[in-house]
Design a protein around this motif. Structure first.
Motif, PDB file in Angstrom:
ATOM      1  N   PRO A   1       0.840  -1.211   0.000  1.00 52.63           N
ATOM      2  CA  PRO A   1       0.000   0.000   0.000  1.00 52.63           C
ATOM      3  C   PRO A   1       0.868   1.251   0.000  1.00 52.63           C
ATOM      4  O   PRO A   1       1.952   1.256   0.593  1.00 52.63           O
ATOM      5  CB  PRO A   1      -0.805  -0.122   1.290  1.00 52.63           C
ATOM      6  CG  PRO A   1      -0.048  -1.056   2.152  1.00 52.63           C
ATOM      7  CD  PRO A   1       0.727  -1.960   1.239  1.00 52.63           C
TER       8      PRO A   1
ATOM      9  N   ALA B   1       0.019   4.479   1.171  1.00 52.81           N
ATOM     10  CA  ALA B   1      -0.040   5.141   2.472  1.00 52.81           C
ATOM     11  C   ALA B   1      -0.970   4.376   3.405  1.00 52.81           C
ATOM     12  O   ALA B   1      -0.609   4.057   4.523  1.00 52.81           O
ATOM     13  CB  ALA B   1      -0.514   6.582   2.305  1.00 52.81           C
ATOM     14  N   ILE B   2      -2.158   4.090   2.917  1.00 54.84           N
ATOM     15  CA  ILE B   2      -3.120   3.331   3.709  1.00 54.84           C
ATOM     16  C   ILE B   2      -3.615   2.162   2.863  1.00 54.84           C
ATOM     17  O   ILE B   2      -3.390   2.117   1.667  1.00 54.84           O
ATOM     18  CB  ILE B   2      -4.313   4.206   4.164  1.00 54.84           C
ATOM     19  CG1 ILE B   2      -5.018   4.794   2.943  1.00 54.84           C
ATOM     20  CG2 ILE B   2      -3.859   5.292   5.110  1.00 54.84           C
ATOM     21  CD1 ILE B   2      -6.328   5.470   3.282  1.00 54.84           C
ATOM     22  N   GLY B   3      -4.294   1.255   3.474  1.00 60.96           N
ATOM     23  CA  GLY B   3      -4.808   0.111   2.743  1.00 60.96           C
ATOM     24  C   GLY B   3      -4.061  -1.158   3.113  1.00 60.96           C
ATOM     25  O   GLY B   3      -3.305  -1.196   4.075  1.00 60.96           O
ATOM     26  N   THR B   4      -4.275  -2.176   2.310  1.00 66.17           N
ATOM     27  CA  THR B   4      -3.645  -3.466   2.577  1.00 66.17           C
ATOM     28  C   THR B   4      -2.832  -3.917   1.377  1.00 66.17           C
ATOM     29  O   THR B   4      -3.021  -3.434   0.264  1.00 66.17           O
ATOM     30  CB  THR B   4      -4.711  -4.541   2.882  1.00 66.17           C
ATOM     31  OG1 THR B   4      -5.604  -4.632   1.762  1.00 66.17           O
ATOM     32  CG2 THR B   4      -5.507  -4.195   4.123  1.00 66.17           C
TER      33      THR B   4
END
Length: 184
Positions: free
Chosen positions: A163, A165-168
């Motif tokens: 990811p 910055a964010i996420g999976t």
């Protein structure tokens, strides 16, 4: 009669605006996008084999399987099942997917299966799976293709998309399977 003519004029204006001008404007804007608005295609040897952002059905033993689809991978009818987690039909469908997965992967236990391998996404067209979803398939694919498990596992790790910055972390199943075909 005066209102009828006004309504006809208004209807004609709305039809021209939303059935002609708006679609032409969207077509014009799409021409500025990569691939001229035709989607992000993936080609192998000059032949389009799929789309990067649309999941496809892989069910042969020598390929990584993607996430199940509530719409049988039909991009024209994108959507989820809209059944809640307590719906008996939904639970039966998930159990059937688990049973099928375990039948083909007898070395696994139910607890080993990540949820993305047995539940459909909201769109029914998710092109990605989790790295765990790919890693639990390595043994089956390596055996079917007569490849060392470590080589297939290394490919999975290489194809993982971290990811920003964010996420999976995810893996695009089509891209992974194309890379798998190139694996010697």
């Amino acid at each position: 009669m005066k209102n009828t003519i006004a309504i006809i004029k208004f209807t004609a204006l709305i039809v021209i605006l939303f059935a002609v001008i708006y679609p032409l404007a969207m077509l014009g804007i799409a021409q500025l996008a990569p691939n001229k608005g035709k989607g992000e295609t993936i080609s192998v040897n000059g032949r389009v084999v799929g789309y990067q952002k649309i999941g496809q059905k892989f069910d042969k033993a020598n390929y990584f399987w993607g996430r199940p689809s509530a719409v049988d991978y039909n991009a024209a009818g994108s959507g989820g099942s809209n059944k809640g987690a307590s719906n008996e039909d939904y639970l039966a469908q998930v159990q059937k997917r688990i049973d099928t997965f375990l039948l083909v992967h007898p070395y696994l236990k139910k607890a080993d299966i990540p949820s993305d391998m047995v539940t459909a996404s909201g769109s029914g067209l998710d092109p990605n799976i989790s790295p765990q979803g790919a890693l639990i398939q390595v043994k089956r694919i390596a055996a079917t293709r007569k490849l060392p498990e470590e080589k297939v596992k290394s490919l999975v790790e290489k194809m993982s998309n971290k990811p920003t910055a964010i996420g999976t972390e995810t893996i695009n199943v089509l891209e992974l399977n194309i890379a798998l075909d190139d694996l010697k």
